[in-house]
Design a protein around this motif. Structure first.
Motif, PDB file in Angstrom:
ATOM      1  N   PRO A 281      11.076 -15.791  -4.013  1.00  0.00           N
ATOM      2  CA  PRO A 281      10.481 -15.078  -2.869  1.00  0.00           C
ATOM      3  C   PRO A 281      11.331 -13.925  -2.351  1.00  0.00           C
ATOM      4  O   PRO A 281      10.853 -13.133  -1.535  1.00  0.00           O
ATOM      5  CB  PRO A 281      10.326 -16.175  -1.817  1.00  0.00           C
ATOM      6  N   LEU A 282      12.580 -13.812  -2.814  1.00  0.00           N
ATOM      7  CA  LEU A 282      13.436 -12.701  -2.421  1.00  0.00           C
ATOM      8  C   LEU A 282      13.740 -11.772  -3.596  1.00  0.00           C
ATOM      9  O   LEU A 282      14.669 -10.981  -3.550  1.00  0.00           O
ATOM     10  CB  LEU A 282      14.739 -13.228  -1.810  1.00  0.00           C
ATOM     11  N   GLY A 283      12.926 -11.867  -4.648  1.00  0.00           N
ATOM     12  CA  GLY A 283      13.060 -10.955  -5.760  1.00  0.00           C
ATOM     13  C   GLY A 283      13.857 -11.519  -6.916  1.00  0.00           C
ATOM     14  O   GLY A 283      14.071 -12.736  -6.989  1.00  0.00           O
ATOM     15  N   PRO A 284      14.301 -10.650  -7.834  1.00  0.00           N
ATOM     16  CA  PRO A 284      14.102  -9.191  -7.806  1.00  0.00           C
ATOM     17  C   PRO A 284      12.648  -8.806  -8.088  1.00  0.00           C
ATOM     18  O   PRO A 284      12.025  -9.358  -8.993  1.00  0.00           O
ATOM     19  CB  PRO A 284      15.033  -8.689  -8.915  1.00  0.00           C
ATOM     20  N   TRP A 285      12.140  -7.851  -7.303  1.00  0.00           N
ATOM     21  CA  TRP A 285      10.754  -7.422  -7.397  1.00  0.00           C
ATOM     22  C   TRP A 285      10.609  -6.292  -8.417  1.00  0.00           C
ATOM     23  O   TRP A 285      11.414  -5.357  -8.440  1.00  0.00           O
ATOM     24  CB  TRP A 285      10.243  -6.956  -6.034  1.00  0.00           C
ATOM     25  N   LYS A 286       9.557  -6.398  -9.229  1.00  0.00           N
ATOM     26  CA  LYS A 286       9.251  -5.368 -10.215  1.00  0.00           C
ATOM     27  C   LYS A 286       7.757  -5.074 -10.193  1.00  0.00           C
ATOM     28  O   LYS A 286       6.935  -5.955  -9.926  1.00  0.00           O
ATOM     29  CB  LYS A 286       9.663  -5.833 -11.616  1.00  0.00           C
ATOM     30  N   LEU A 287       7.407  -3.838 -10.503  1.00  0.00           N
ATOM     31  CA  LEU A 287       5.999  -3.463 -10.559  1.00  0.00           C
ATOM     32  C   LEU A 287       5.289  -4.219 -11.676  1.00  0.00           C
ATOM     33  O   LEU A 287       5.787  -4.310 -12.803  1.00  0.00           O
ATOM     34  CB  LEU A 287       5.847  -1.969 -10.794  1.00  0.00           C
ATOM     35  N   VAL A 288       4.110  -4.739 -11.359  1.00  0.00           N
ATOM     36  CA  VAL A 288       3.266  -5.379 -12.362  1.00  0.00           C
ATOM     37  C   VAL A 288       2.576  -4.329 -13.218  1.00  0.00           C
ATOM     38  O   VAL A 288       2.394  -4.487 -14.418  1.00  0.00           O
ATOM     39  CB  VAL A 288       2.224  -6.294 -11.682  1.00  0.00           C
ATOM     40  N   SER A 289       2.173  -3.238 -12.578  1.00  0.00           N
ATOM     41  CA  SER A 289       1.482  -2.155 -13.258  1.00  0.00           C
ATOM     42  C   SER A 289       2.083  -0.825 -12.836  1.00  0.00           C
ATOM     43  O   SER A 289       2.455  -0.654 -11.672  1.00  0.00           O
ATOM     44  CB  SER A 289      -0.017  -2.177 -12.917  1.00  0.00           C
ATOM     45  N   ASP A 290       2.181   0.115 -13.762  1.00  0.00           N
ATOM     46  CA  ASP A 290       2.736   1.421 -13.407  1.00  0.00           C
ATOM     47  C   ASP A 290       1.740   2.281 -12.658  1.00  0.00           C
ATOM     48  O   ASP A 290       2.054   3.384 -12.228  1.00  0.00           O
ATOM     49  CB  ASP A 290       3.255   2.159 -14.639  1.00  0.00           C
ATOM     50  N   GLN A 291       0.506   1.770 -12.484  1.00  0.00           N
ATOM     51  CA  GLN A 291      -0.517   2.419 -11.684  1.00  0.00           C
ATOM     52  C   GLN A 291      -0.989   1.470 -10.589  1.00  0.00           C
ATOM     53  O   GLN A 291      -0.892   0.247 -10.739  1.00  0.00           O
ATOM     54  CB  GLN A 291      -1.713   2.839 -12.552  1.00  0.00           C
ATOM     55  N   PRO A 292      -1.496   1.987  -9.465  1.00  0.00           N
ATOM     56  CA  PRO A 292      -2.051   1.097  -8.440  1.00  0.00           C
ATOM     57  C   PRO A 292      -3.163   0.226  -9.020  1.00  0.00           C
ATOM     58  O   PRO A 292      -3.874   0.647  -9.948  1.00  0.00           O
ATOM     59  CB  PRO A 292      -2.598   2.077  -7.394  1.00  0.00           C
TER      60      PRO A 292
ATOM     61  N   SER B 148       0.824  -1.207   0.000  1.00  0.00           N
ATOM     62  CA  SER B 148       0.000   0.000   0.000  1.00  0.00           C
ATOM     63  C   SER B 148       0.858   1.258   0.000  1.00  0.00           C
ATOM     64  O   SER B 148       1.997   1.256   0.477  1.00  0.00           O
ATOM     65  CB  SER B 148      -0.937   0.025   1.214  1.00  0.00           C
ATOM     66  N   THR B 149       0.286   2.323  -0.530  1.00  0.00           N
ATOM     67  CA  THR B 149       0.925   3.637  -0.522  1.00  0.00           C
ATOM     68  C   THR B 149      -0.114   4.670  -0.133  1.00  0.00           C
ATOM     69  O   THR B 149      -1.284   4.545  -0.495  1.00  0.00           O
ATOM     70  CB  THR B 149       1.530   3.977  -1.898  1.00  0.00           C
ATOM     71  N   TRP B 150       0.296   5.686   0.625  1.00  0.00           N
ATOM     72  CA  TRP B 150      -0.653   6.685   1.097  1.00  0.00           C
ATOM     73  C   TRP B 150      -0.284   8.083   0.625  1.00  0.00           C
ATOM     74  O   TRP B 150      -0.564   9.078   1.268  1.00  0.00           O
ATOM     75  CB  TRP B 150      -0.783   6.663   2.617  1.00  0.00           C
ATOM     76  N   THR B 151       0.319   8.168  -0.555  1.00  0.00           N
ATOM     77  CA  THR B 151       0.676   9.474  -1.104  1.00  0.00           C
ATOM     78  C   THR B 151      -0.561  10.281  -1.484  1.00  0.00           C
ATOM     79  O   THR B 151      -0.632  11.480  -1.233  1.00  0.00           O
ATOM     80  CB  THR B 151       1.564   9.294  -2.345  1.00  0.00           C
TER      81      THR B 151
ATOM     82  N   GLU C 139      -3.826   3.548  -1.646  1.00  0.00           N
ATOM     83  CA  GLU C 139      -3.893   2.752  -2.863  1.00  0.00           C
ATOM     84  C   GLU C 139      -3.022   1.511  -2.709  1.00  0.00           C
ATOM     85  O   GLU C 139      -2.092   1.482  -1.909  1.00  0.00           O
ATOM     86  CB  GLU C 139      -3.423   3.579  -4.065  1.00  0.00           C
ATOM     87  N   VAL C 140      -3.325   0.486  -3.507  1.00  0.00           N
ATOM     88  CA  VAL C 140      -2.623  -0.793  -3.442  1.00  0.00           C
ATOM     89  C   VAL C 140      -1.867  -1.015  -4.740  1.00  0.00           C
ATOM     90  O   VAL C 140      -2.451  -0.971  -5.830  1.00  0.00           O
ATOM     91  CB  VAL C 140      -3.604  -1.949  -3.194  1.00  0.00           C
ATOM     92  N   GLY C 141      -0.564  -1.238  -4.621  1.00  0.00           N
ATOM     93  CA  GLY C 141       0.267  -1.578  -5.766  1.00  0.00           C
ATOM     94  C   GLY C 141       0.583  -3.060  -5.771  1.00  0.00           C
ATOM     95  O   GLY C 141       0.337  -3.780  -4.789  1.00  0.00           O
ATOM     96  N   LEU C 142       1.149  -3.546  -6.873  1.00  0.00           N
ATOM     97  CA  LEU C 142       1.443  -4.966  -7.014  1.00  0.00           C
ATOM     98  C   LEU C 142       2.823  -5.154  -7.631  1.00  0.00           C
ATOM     99  O   LEU C 142       3.140  -4.590  -8.679  1.00  0.00           O
ATOM    100  CB  LEU C 142       0.376  -5.634  -7.891  1.00  0.00           C
ATOM    101  N   LEU C 143       3.637  -5.984  -6.953  1.00  0.00           N
ATOM    102  CA  LEU C 143       4.959  -6.359  -7.440  1.00  0.00           C
ATOM    103  C   LEU C 143       4.964  -7.837  -7.796  1.00  0.00           C
ATOM    104  O   LEU C 143       4.128  -8.612  -7.307  1.00  0.00           O
ATOM    105  CB  LEU C 143       6.022  -6.107  -6.372  1.00  0.00           C
ATOM    106  N   LYS C 144       5.921  -8.256  -8.617  1.00  0.00           N
ATOM    107  CA  LYS C 144       6.101  -9.680  -8.894  1.00  0.00           C
ATOM    108  C   LYS C 144       7.578  -9.998  -8.975  1.00  0.00           C
ATOM    109  O   LYS C 144       8.414  -9.115  -9.238  1.00  0.00           O
ATOM    110  CB  LYS C 144       5.394 -10.094 -10.187  1.00  0.00           C
ATOM    111  N   ALA C 145       7.915 -11.274  -8.725  1.00  0.00           N
ATOM    112  CA  ALA C 145       9.309 -11.701  -8.745  1.00  0.00           C
ATOM    113  C   ALA C 145       9.374 -13.190  -9.059  1.00  0.00           C
ATOM    114  O   ALA C 145       8.439 -13.939  -8.757  1.00  0.00           O
ATOM    115  CB  ALA C 145       9.986 -11.415  -7.406  1.00  0.00           C
TER     116      ALA C 145
END
Length: 368
Positions: free
Chosen positions: A251-262, A235-238, A242-248
């Motif tokens: 289980p220790l990454g490397p983590w990258k954003l699935v979507s450039d928007q929440p 989550s981010t509270w800027t 909102e909720v963002g999503l990462l994938k890897a």
């Protein structure tokens, strides 16, 4: 002719009966699910055990000092909730207890035939009445979801950390993830509660190349595996919550954003303007969401009433919401309440619809 007419009537009757059965079996809900000042919490975490659902979270007061402890709610239908017990009762802790502070964002995970409770707290002192200087992660375990829980180890990290969560991989290895001015991770040995190596920060809120909607702050990780890929909700509270999503691939990454928007959440230009400005986010760069909330965030996944994955969040009403809502908030609306939404998986990623506030129907999928 009579046979044809009778056949048509029978077919209609069967179709109508089937439709009636589906409608009767539909799960109906309206967010926020809880509408009770006595049940108000933030950071809802739900776990299903047998035919019941249990929920824990951050109890009030959240910001003004030590809160009363770690509470457990119970429900038979995901709609009607009641207080079950206090898993940790702050009033019963000794004065020298090292985790008698704020009890933020507790979670319960069933791993290796035991229930593991992560609690984020610190020690209250005269110089630190909120216990924030020593705020970190504590691990407890129990044989039953309702406890009693016994301390396994803590603090698990030597620094400020919060929002701890656990994930067990298919090989039996368990991982700890948490926040603290960014997101952190480490393998953990649950029986001893000791990390395997030091906790590592893997994502900063101002990570180079990442979008500015993260810059106000990121928190609340939750990890799940699907089709040999690891996904982390956060989550981010800027701009609200909102909720963002990462994938890897591990289980220790490397983590990258699935979507450039929440992928989920609410945002309001007039809410927390100082945080949006501090995060470098101009109010002119985004539009308000249409929902009546100023916060829908800090999510976690659970098995829902249809046997599928759902997400829980705290939902908080927005004072400046438009007509037809009253401009005067009811007492329960001034506090965070539980909200739930289905989670969908398609084309290699998870999706969530926007936060809802009208009655929703979900018909269980037929088993093939």
């Amino acid at each position: 002719m009579n046979k044809i007419w009778l056949s048509a009537c029978l077919l209609f009757t069967l179709q109508y009966s089937s439709a009636q059965t589906d409608t009767a079996a539909a799960f109906r809900y309206t967010n926020p699910i809880t509408r009770d000042t006595a049940l108000s919490m933030r950071d809802h975490f739900i776990i299903k055990v047998g035919s019941k659902w249990y929920c824990t979270g951050t109890s009030n007061p959240v910001w003004t000092g030590p809160n009363p402890g770690v509470r457990l709610l119970e429900s038979d239908d995901m709609i009607h909730w009641k207080q079950h017990s206090w898993l940790i009762d702050g009033a019963k802790l000794p004065a020298d207890c090292p985790y008698n502070g704020r009890f933020w964002a507790p979670e319960i995970h069933f791993i290796q035939n035991k229930y593991w409770l992560t609690v984020n707290s610190g020690k209250v002192t005269a110089d630190d009445p909120k216990g924030m200087k020593t705020h970190s992660v504590w691990l407890f375990s129990a044989d039953h979801v309702t406890g009693p829980y016994k301390l396994v180890n803590g603090p698990l990290t030597p620094q400020y950390n919060n929002d701890a969560t656990l994930f067990e991989d298919e090989d039996g290895q368990t991982y700890l993830y948490c926040s603290g001015n960014g997101l952190f991770q480490a393998p953990i040995d649950l029986p001893t509660g000791k990390l395997k190596g030091s906790i590592q920060k893997f994502l900063d809120k101002r990570e180079p190349g990442y979008p500015d909607w993260m810059q106000g702050g990121i928190e609340g990780p939750f990890v799940i595996k699907k089709e040999d890929m690891y996904f982390m909700f956060f989550s981010t509270w800027t701009r609200g919550y909102e909720v963002g999503l990462l994938k890897a691939p591990t289980p220790l990454g490397p983590w990258k954003l699935v979507s450039d928007q929440p992928i989920f959440g609410t945002r309001k230009k007039g809410y927390r303007p100082q945080l949006a400005a501090g995060g470098g986010y101009s109010h002119l760069q985004f539009q308000d969401t249409e929902d009546p909330y100023c916060e829908t965030g800090h999510n976690a996944l659970f098995t829902g009433p249809d046997g599928q994955l759902w997400s829980s969040c705290h939902y908080l009403m927005y004072e400046q919401r438009p007509y037809p809502y009253s401009k005067t908030l009811e007492p329960w609306e001034t506090l965070p309440q539980m909200g739930i939404e289905p989670v969908y998986y398609h084309d290699g990623r998870f999706y969530m619809h926007n936060p809802t506030w009208t009655e929703q129907w979900v018909v269980p999928q037929k088993r093939k």
